[in-house]
Design a protein around this motif. Structure first.
Motif, PDB file in Angstrom:
ATOM      1  N   SER A   1      -2.399   7.390  -7.830  1.00  0.00           N
ATOM      2  CA  SER A   1      -3.416   7.395  -7.015  1.00  0.00           C
ATOM      3  C   SER A   1      -4.525   7.184  -8.634  1.00  0.00           C
ATOM      4  CB  SER A   1      -3.976   8.178  -6.152  1.00  0.00           C
ATOM      5  OG  SER A   1      -4.039   9.904  -7.786  1.00  0.00           O
ATOM      6  N   SER A   2      -4.586   6.298  -9.946  1.00  0.00           N
ATOM      7  CA  SER A   2      -5.504   5.619 -10.705  1.00  0.00           C
ATOM      8  C   SER A   2      -5.516   4.294  -9.819  1.00  0.00           C
ATOM      9  CB  SER A   2      -4.541   5.722 -11.618  1.00  0.00           C
ATOM     10  OG  SER A   2      -5.645   5.109 -12.827  1.00  0.00           O
ATOM     11  N   PRO A   3      -7.165   3.476 -10.023  1.00  0.00           N
ATOM     12  CA  PRO A   3      -7.584   2.757  -9.487  1.00  0.00           C
ATOM     13  C   PRO A   3      -7.143   1.586 -10.129  1.00  0.00           C
ATOM     14  CG  PRO A   3      -9.191   4.506  -9.692  1.00  0.00           C
ATOM     15  CD  PRO A   3      -8.155   5.235 -10.144  1.00  0.00           C
TER      16      PRO A   3
ATOM     17  N   GLU B   1      -2.270   2.036 -18.980  1.00  0.00           N
ATOM     18  CA  GLU B   1      -1.950   3.650 -18.605  1.00  0.00           C
ATOM     19  C   GLU B   1      -0.837   4.272 -18.882  1.00  0.00           C
ATOM     20  OE1 GLU B   1      -4.496   3.753 -15.478  1.00  0.00           O
ATOM     21  OE2 GLU B   1      -2.924   5.587 -15.282  1.00  0.00           O
TER      22      GLU B   1
ATOM     23  N   SER C   1       0.882  -1.097   0.296  1.00  0.00           N
ATOM     24  CA  SER C   1      -0.110   0.109   0.092  1.00  0.00           C
ATOM     25  C   SER C   1       0.442   1.263   0.129  1.00  0.00           C
ATOM     26  CB  SER C   1      -0.999  -0.400   1.078  1.00  0.00           C
ATOM     27  OG  SER C   1      -0.223   0.597   2.574  1.00  0.00           O
TER      28      SER C   1
ATOM     29  N   THR D   1       2.123   2.133  -3.453  1.00  0.00           N
ATOM     30  CA  THR D   1       1.156   2.714  -4.586  1.00  0.00           C
ATOM     31  C   THR D   1       0.762   3.968  -4.435  1.00  0.00           C
ATOM     32  OG1 THR D   1      -0.825   1.205  -3.082  1.00  0.00           O
ATOM     33  CG2 THR D   1      -0.001  -0.022  -5.377  1.00  0.00           C
ATOM     34  N   SER D   2       0.605   3.881  -3.217  1.00  0.00           N
ATOM     35  CA  SER D   2       0.183   5.339  -2.905  1.00  0.00           C
ATOM     36  C   SER D   2       0.678   6.513  -2.830  1.00  0.00           C
ATOM     37  CB  SER D   2      -0.050   5.482  -1.123  1.00  0.00           C
ATOM     38  OG  SER D   2       0.834   5.929  -0.513  1.00  0.00           O
TER      39      SER D   2
ATOM     40  N   VAL E   1      -3.359   1.308  -8.585  1.00  0.00           N
ATOM     41  CA  VAL E   1      -3.474   0.923  -7.253  1.00  0.00           C
ATOM     42  C   VAL E   1      -4.045  -1.274  -8.212  1.00  0.00           C
ATOM     43  CG1 VAL E   1      -4.552   0.878  -5.456  1.00  0.00           C
ATOM     44  CG2 VAL E   1      -3.984   2.434  -6.488  1.00  0.00           C
ATOM     45  N   LYS E   2      -5.212  -0.935  -8.810  1.00  0.00           N
ATOM     46  CA  LYS E   2      -5.402  -2.813  -8.343  1.00  0.00           C
ATOM     47  C   LYS E   2      -3.638  -3.479  -9.432  1.00  0.00           C
ATOM     48  CE  LYS E   2      -9.322  -4.455  -8.959  1.00  0.00           C
ATOM     49  NZ  LYS E   2     -11.033  -4.842 -10.329  1.00  0.00           N
TER      50      LYS E   2
ATOM     51  N   GLU F   1      -1.088  -4.624  -7.280  1.00  0.00           N
ATOM     52  CA  GLU F   1      -1.562  -5.199  -6.176  1.00  0.00           C
ATOM     53  C   GLU F   1      -1.914  -6.542  -6.373  1.00  0.00           C
ATOM     54  OE1 GLU F   1      -4.085  -1.854  -3.139  1.00  0.00           O
ATOM     55  OE2 GLU F   1      -5.766  -3.398  -4.663  1.00  0.00           O
TER      56      GLU F   1
END
Ligand SMILES: Nc1nc2c(ncn2[C@@H]2O[C@H](COP(=O)(O)OP(=O)(O)OP(=O)(O)O)[C@@H](O)[C@H]2O)c(=O)[nH]1
Length: 301
Positions: free
Chosen positions: A15-17, A91, A7, A10-11, A20-21, A24
């Motif tokens: 901050s693009s969902p 992306e 986390s 990623t932060s 981030v996914k 992860e």
């Protein structure tokens, strides 16, 4: 790999969902691959030991099954990694597209700024031209000093101020004596130069709150704002008379012109600008007729 570690990465990255996914997911895959590698190394270790001790067919089949299971999971991870890669590639595409759009927008902005700056320059030049034109319409073309229009405007303003502040004002009507003779003897061009010198002498003498103008031909007006006393007006009138009467040197000529001066005072002699000028003019004519020192006050009978 712990979720805490994931986390924090990623932060800070984005901050693009979707991103981030994807990140992860890639951490998950990485964990799986690490497990597979550990398992594979354990299987290899076991096989080595068993081979050293003399491996049986059953043991070999078991080891093969284990390594095939690891292989399947590695394939699975490769598929998942491929998905992550696709998301990341998408992306990157989106970001490149955004960057290009940003660059285009910045270029358009820069073009707009240039156009704006050009327009501002044009506007400034237009202002200057208008201001120059305005100045030209308020100046006498031949001598460069204010003309009758500017004088009348200043006179109206002065009367309004004088009314409010209880001041006196004076208008001197100045006409050159024998100017026609200069034109006739030396020519119009020399006559013009004489007018310019007289105008310059008047202009040099005038205080900032006062105004001189060329009224027309060989006539000039001099407005005195708040001179405070008749004695002060007389002093200025005599200074003007003396200054204009001084010899003029034009080319190799030495010329003299004397003025006749008529003076009218507000509010004693008139209550409007027009009346003040008319009365100063009439006083000037009386000065010319009487030849009495060539300065005449309207109020003197
Ligand atoms: N050179 C020149 N002469 C001008 C100009 N405007 C008017 N004049 C001349 O100025 C003279 C003015 O006439 P007057 O006031 O009668 O001439 P004056 O000889 O001064 O007469 P008095 O005022 O009675 O002494 C005329 O000869 C006009 O032609 C100008 O811009 N340049």
């Amino acid at each position: 790999m712990t979720s805490d570690h994931g986390s924090s990465r990623t932060s800070t990255v984005d901050s693009s969902p979707l991103l981030v996914k994807a990140l992860e997911k890639s951490l998950e895959v990485k964990d799986k691959v690490e497990k597979c590698a550990n398992e594979l190394s354990t299987v290899n270790e076991t096989i080595k030991k068993e081979m050293a001790a003399g491996i049986t067919l059953h043991q070999a089949e078991k080891a093969l099954a284990q390594s095939e299971s690891v292989e399947d999971r590695v394939h699975e991870c490769a598929g998942e990694l491929n998905e992550v890669n696709n998301v990341l590639a998408q992306e990157i595409d989106d970001r490149n597209k955004l960057n290009r759009e940003l660059i285009e927008t910045l270029q358009e902005l820069s073009t707009t700024q240039n156009v704006l700056s050009d327009s501002q320059n044009v506007l400034a030049i237009a202002h200057e031209v208008v201001e120059e034109a305005k100045q030209r319409t308020l100046r006498d073309f031949a001598t460069g000093i204010p003309n009758r229009e500017l004088f009348n405007d200043r006179l109206d303003q002065a009367i309004a101020l004088a009314r409010r502040c209880d001041w006196i004002l004076a208008v001197m009507f100045i006409d050159l004596d024998g100017f026609k003779q200069i034109n006739d003897t030396h020519g119009h061009a020399i006559g013009d130069r004489v007018l310019q010198v007289v105008a310059q002498r008047l202009y040099e003498q005038v205080r900032s709150e006062d105004t001189v103008c060329r009224y027309g031909g060989d006539e000039f007006l001099y407005l005195l704002v708040n001179p405070r006393s008749i004695a002060n007006i007389q002093r200025v009138a005599h200074n003007v008379f003396d200054r204009i009467s001084q010899a003029l040197f034009i080319d190799d000529l030495t010329l003299t012109v004397a003025p006749s001066i008529g003076v009218a005072v507000y509010p004693g002699d008139a209550s409007t600008g027009q009346e003040l000028v008319a009365n100063a003019d009439a006083a000037m004519y009386r000065a010319k007729e009487k030849k009495a020192g060539c300065i005449f006050f309207a109020s003197i009978p």
